[in-house]
Design an enzyme around this catalytic site. Structure first.
Site, PDB file in Angstrom:
ATOM      1  N   ASP A 115     -12.769  63.399  29.579  1.00 36.23           N
ATOM      2  CA  ASP A 115     -13.239  62.946  28.275  1.00 36.23           C
ATOM      3  C   ASP A 115     -12.915  63.889  27.130  1.00 36.23           C
ATOM      4  O   ASP A 115     -13.429  63.725  26.019  1.00 36.23           O
ATOM      5  CB  ASP A 115     -14.743  62.690  28.336  1.00 36.23           C
ATOM      6  CG  ASP A 115     -15.069  61.411  29.084  1.00 36.23           C
ATOM      7  OD1 ASP A 115     -14.339  60.421  28.871  1.00 36.23           O
ATOM      8  OD2 ASP A 115     -16.021  61.404  29.862  1.00 36.23           O
ATOM      9  N   ASP A 179     -12.960  53.625  30.902  1.00 41.46           N
ATOM     10  CA  ASP A 179     -13.207  54.475  29.734  1.00 41.46           C
ATOM     11  C   ASP A 179     -12.022  55.398  29.449  1.00 41.46           C
ATOM     12  O   ASP A 179     -11.763  55.774  28.302  1.00 41.46           O
ATOM     13  CB  ASP A 179     -14.446  55.347  29.942  1.00 41.46           C
ATOM     14  CG  ASP A 179     -15.612  54.646  30.602  1.00 41.46           C
ATOM     15  OD1 ASP A 179     -15.399  53.835  31.516  1.00 41.46           O
ATOM     16  OD2 ASP A 179     -16.762  54.946  30.246  1.00 41.46           O
TER      17      ASP A 179
END
Length: 400
Positions: A115, A179
């Site tokens: 991320d 994601d």
């Protein structure tokens, strides 16, 4: 008489166009004013503390949870302050946005999860875009190098999570979540800044394999695909945050819509835009989509309509659609109109926070992870971030 009728008709046409335009302008201005006041209260709180705090959500006791730099959500509050600057052109936000962004400097060498793209592009990426800060280029490239350490040759993807803790308990070997599509922007940007195609090739490899493995026939996507590190084959198609492995976890669909539109922006590969549109159409036409267009946290959750909504999904989709309507699509106005309806819903008392409440977050009613019993029907900083990004994109479109 004909002149009178023509004049009357012309005035009616003008009124029919001017009415909605005025209403939309008021929506934009009202939300900018609200965001400046509400986030301003949080900024005052942070500055009074003498620390650099990074608000994410509310704890069960109603207090604000502040995260550290390595939390995947750490870039969203700095990014929201950058959007306040973009929306107002008020230079008082610049030193604050820079300070909150540069507090994340350590993330540039983070390799523990995927991320880093979320974190860096929402903070440093917006800083480079809006203020042209030269050192932010190096931060983006260094972060892209860190993300590339998670590329796995056999499956041709970027591994999302290490198999430790609860992830390890699932029996996964190389889990990749939808994601992760959002993190590819970091890699495309690094190639744009350096001319080094390495980052671009990694991003394209990941996008292509994800498009092949993550999507069902109806264009909905799985949350987690688990790959073999040795053969590259798919071991499992699972969920982590959705209701069930085969259910439609709503925020995952938003990541897909936004992520593939972004990939088209950088590559011009029509397959990516087509995938984004197909997944959006699936959500748009879903029989359980509420009239106000704010999805349930999972479109297959068992107690619909008595299931929590997820505002973060709606805000992300709206932002994506404002970009999509600028692309090579048939009838682009339909995508803006859908996004406008989402923004109208988010601007109502049903979803927008009363000023000075809700921990100074902008929006109500988001969901983190119901299976983990975590962050259920609370504000979330990424919902606010994508709401502001959508607002900025809407404003830019209408000023043209």
């Amino acid at each position: 008489m004909k002149k009178v009728l023509f004049f009357a008709s012309a005035m009616m046409l003008f009124a029919s166009c001017a009415g909605p335009a005025k209403q939309e302008k008021d929506l934009i201005a009202d939300n900018i004013d609200f965001a400046c006041k509400q986030i301003g209260l949080e900024i005052d709180k942070i500055e009074a503390s003498g620390k650099i705090l990074n608000p994410v959500t509310l704890r069960p006791d109603g207090s604000v949870y502040y995260c550290k730099y390595n939390d995947w959500r750490s870039g969203f509050f700095p990014g929201s302050v950058w959007f306040l600057y973009e929306l107002t052109k008020d230079e008082k936000y610049l030193p604050l946005a820079e300070k909150y962004t540069e507090a994340l400097a350590e993330v540039q060498t983070m390799t523990a999860h995927h991320d880093i793209g979320f974190i860096v592009m929402s903070s440093y990426g917006n800083g480079l875009r809006l203020a042209g800060i030269e050192s932010y280029k190096d931060a983006i490239v260094k972060s892209a190098q860190s993300l590339c350490t998670r590329f796995r040759e056999a499956p041709g993807i970027i591994q999302s999570w290490d198999t430790k803790g609860w992830q390890g308990e699932r029996g996964w070997e190389c889990p990749v979540i939808i994601d992760n599509m959002m993190n590819l922007e970091l890699l495309f940007k690094a190639t744009e800044l350096t001319g080094d195609s390495t980052y671009y090739k990694v991003a394209v490899s990941h996008a292509d394999r994800t498009m092949k493995e993550h999507f069902r026939e109806n264009a909905s996507c799985y949350h987690v695909i688990d790959y073999s590190l040795t053969t590259g084959e798919v071991r499992n198609r699972h969920t982590a945050q959705g209701y069930a492995h085969e259910s439609i976890w709503s925020r995952g669909q938003a990541w897909a819509v936004y992520g593939y539109a972004m990939c088209y922006r950088f590559t011009g590969d029509r397959r990516y835009l087509d995938q984004s549109l197909k997944t959006f159409e699936m959500m748009k036409n879903h029989p359980r989509m509420p009239e106000d267009l704010i999805p349930y946290w999972d479109m297959d959750a068992p107690n619909i309509p008595n299931e929590p909504r997820d505002v973060s999904t709606a805000a992300c989709i709206a932002s994506a659609l404002y970009e999509i309507c600028t692309m090579d699509v048939e009838n682009p106005a339909q995508y803006k109109e859908y996004a406008d309806k989402i923004m109208e819903s988010l601007s109502t008392d049903a979803y927008r926070t009363p000023l000075g409440t809700n921990g100074n977050f902008l929006l109500l009613h988001s969901v983190g992870s119901i299976p983990h019993n975590n962050e259920i029907d609370v504000p979330l900083n990424y919902a606010d971030y994508y709401f502001l990004e959508a607002l900025a994109r809407k404003k830019a479109l209408e000023e043209k």
